[in-house]
Design a protein around this motif. Structure first.
Motif, PDB file in Angstrom:
ATOM      1  N   LYS A  97      12.896  -6.586  -4.012  1.00 23.94           N
ATOM      2  CA  LYS A  97      12.260  -5.519  -3.241  1.00 23.94           C
ATOM      3  C   LYS A  97      13.347  -4.804  -2.468  1.00 23.94           C
ATOM      4  O   LYS A  97      14.279  -5.431  -1.956  1.00 23.94           O
ATOM      5  CB  LYS A  97      11.228  -6.101  -2.273  1.00 23.94           C
ATOM      6  CG  LYS A  97      10.547  -5.043  -1.428  1.00 23.94           C
ATOM      7  CD  LYS A  97       9.550  -5.652  -0.462  1.00 23.94           C
ATOM      8  CE  LYS A  97       8.934  -4.553   0.385  1.00 23.94           C
ATOM      9  NZ  LYS A  97       8.056  -5.081   1.409  1.00 23.94           N
ATOM     10  N   GLU A  99      14.128  -0.596  -0.392  1.00 20.97           N
ATOM     11  CA  GLU A  99      13.500   0.627   0.115  1.00 20.97           C
ATOM     12  C   GLU A  99      14.405   1.813  -0.119  1.00 20.97           C
ATOM     13  O   GLU A  99      15.605   1.745   0.098  1.00 20.97           O
ATOM     14  CB  GLU A  99      13.231   0.528   1.623  1.00 20.97           C
ATOM     15  CG  GLU A  99      11.995  -0.214   1.987  1.00 20.97           C
ATOM     16  CD  GLU A  99      11.683  -0.110   3.478  1.00 20.97           C
ATOM     17  OE1 GLU A  99      10.508  -0.243   3.808  1.00 20.97           O
ATOM     18  OE2 GLU A  99      12.599   0.105   4.288  1.00 20.97           O
ATOM     19  N   PRO A 108       8.861   2.050  -0.663  1.00 19.13           N
ATOM     20  CA  PRO A 108       9.186   0.670  -1.035  1.00 19.13           C
ATOM     21  C   PRO A 108       9.278   0.556  -2.559  1.00 19.13           C
ATOM     22  O   PRO A 108       8.445   1.092  -3.281  1.00 19.13           O
ATOM     23  CB  PRO A 108       8.007  -0.140  -0.483  1.00 19.13           C
ATOM     24  CG  PRO A 108       6.879   0.829  -0.406  1.00 19.13           C
ATOM     25  CD  PRO A 108       7.484   2.191  -0.187  1.00 19.13           C
ATOM     26  N   TYR A 125       3.899  -0.914  -3.821  1.00 16.80           N
ATOM     27  CA  TYR A 125       2.854  -0.463  -2.913  1.00 16.80           C
ATOM     28  C   TYR A 125       1.504  -0.556  -3.592  1.00 16.80           C
ATOM     29  O   TYR A 125       1.318  -0.063  -4.698  1.00 16.80           O
ATOM     30  CB  TYR A 125       3.136   0.983  -2.500  1.00 16.80           C
ATOM     31  CG  TYR A 125       2.360   1.470  -1.301  1.00 16.80           C
ATOM     32  CD1 TYR A 125       2.468   0.839  -0.070  1.00 16.80           C
ATOM     33  CD2 TYR A 125       1.546   2.585  -1.404  1.00 16.80           C
ATOM     34  CE1 TYR A 125       1.764   1.299   1.033  1.00 16.80           C
ATOM     35  CE2 TYR A 125       0.847   3.057  -0.303  1.00 16.80           C
ATOM     36  CZ  TYR A 125       0.963   2.412   0.919  1.00 16.80           C
ATOM     37  OH  TYR A 125       0.268   2.875   2.006  1.00 16.80           O
ATOM     38  N   ASP A 132       2.630  -3.794   0.703  1.00 16.57           N
ATOM     39  CA  ASP A 132       3.896  -3.420   0.056  1.00 16.57           C
ATOM     40  C   ASP A 132       4.720  -4.624  -0.376  1.00 16.57           C
ATOM     41  O   ASP A 132       5.880  -4.502  -0.734  1.00 16.57           O
ATOM     42  CB  ASP A 132       4.718  -2.494   0.944  1.00 16.57           C
ATOM     43  CG  ASP A 132       5.230  -3.174   2.203  1.00 16.57           C
ATOM     44  OD1 ASP A 132       4.898  -4.347   2.455  1.00 16.57           O
ATOM     45  OD2 ASP A 132       5.974  -2.516   2.954  1.00 16.57           O
TER      46      ASP A 132
END
Length: 193
Positions: A97, A99, A108, A125, A132
């Protein structure tokens, strides 16, 4: 003058011509346009590895006994592209993960290895519940907020309230080891609901 009167009389007394044929043709054209646009533009449901370019070369089977959480990794923007992560990192961590943060926008992102060994990059998301973060178990991706479950290979909804909104698959490019998405794509992204 009598001729004029007769013509006008006939206009009002003659039965009107039916426009049913015209409406039928217009209806058929409209149906043909809708069907062709469906096939040309495609439907909005993700398909089996449709956006996966990178292939690890090995099939992946996520055990039902284990819960694989997303590993948070940094990302960066270079030359107008978001470098989501590297192929090496995805091979090592299996499920990441990160951003995208630029131009006043935060999106995200996630990347994971699908059961067929290909790498999927998606928006991390679940729009209806605004979750998220996700985890993987038994070849399924599960929202940590609402518990909705999708098939990891096809992102088809299996159970839960948000089945129609899996992590949205993104088309990416593989540049060396980098998995990249143009900034313009992420700048224009918005939730589906």
């Amino acid at each position: 003058m009598k001729n004029d009167r007769e013509e006008k009389k006939q206009k009002f007394t003659q039965p009107k011509k039916s426009k049913a044929g015209l409406y039928s043709i217009l209806g058929l054209v409209a149906v043909a346009v809708m069907i062709s646009s469906y096939f040309i533009l495609g439907n909005s449901k993700p398909s089996d590895s449709a956006n996966a370019l990178a292939d690890t070369g090995q099939k992946m089977n996520y055990s039902s006994n284990a819960k694989l959480e997303q590993t948070v990794v940094p990302s960066k923007v270079e030359n107008g592209k978001e470098v989501v992560t590297t192929l090496g990192t995805v091979k090592e961590k299996k499920f990441i993960k990160t951003e995208y943060k630029a131009n006043g926008k935060t999106v995200p992102l996630t990347a994971f290895i699908q059961p067929d060994g290909k790498v999927m990059v998606a928006v991390s998301y679940c729009e209806p519940c605004k979750g998220d973060s996700f985890h993987i178990s038994n070849n399924q991706i599960i929202c940590n907020t609402c518990g909705t479950i999708w098939d990891l290979q096809t992102l088809k909804g299996l159970s839960g309230g948000c089945q129609a909104y899996p992590p949205q698959a993104l088309t990416y490019s593989l540049n060396g080891d980098n998995l990249e998405i143009p900034q313009a794509v992420l700048d224009s992204w918005s939730p589906r609901v």
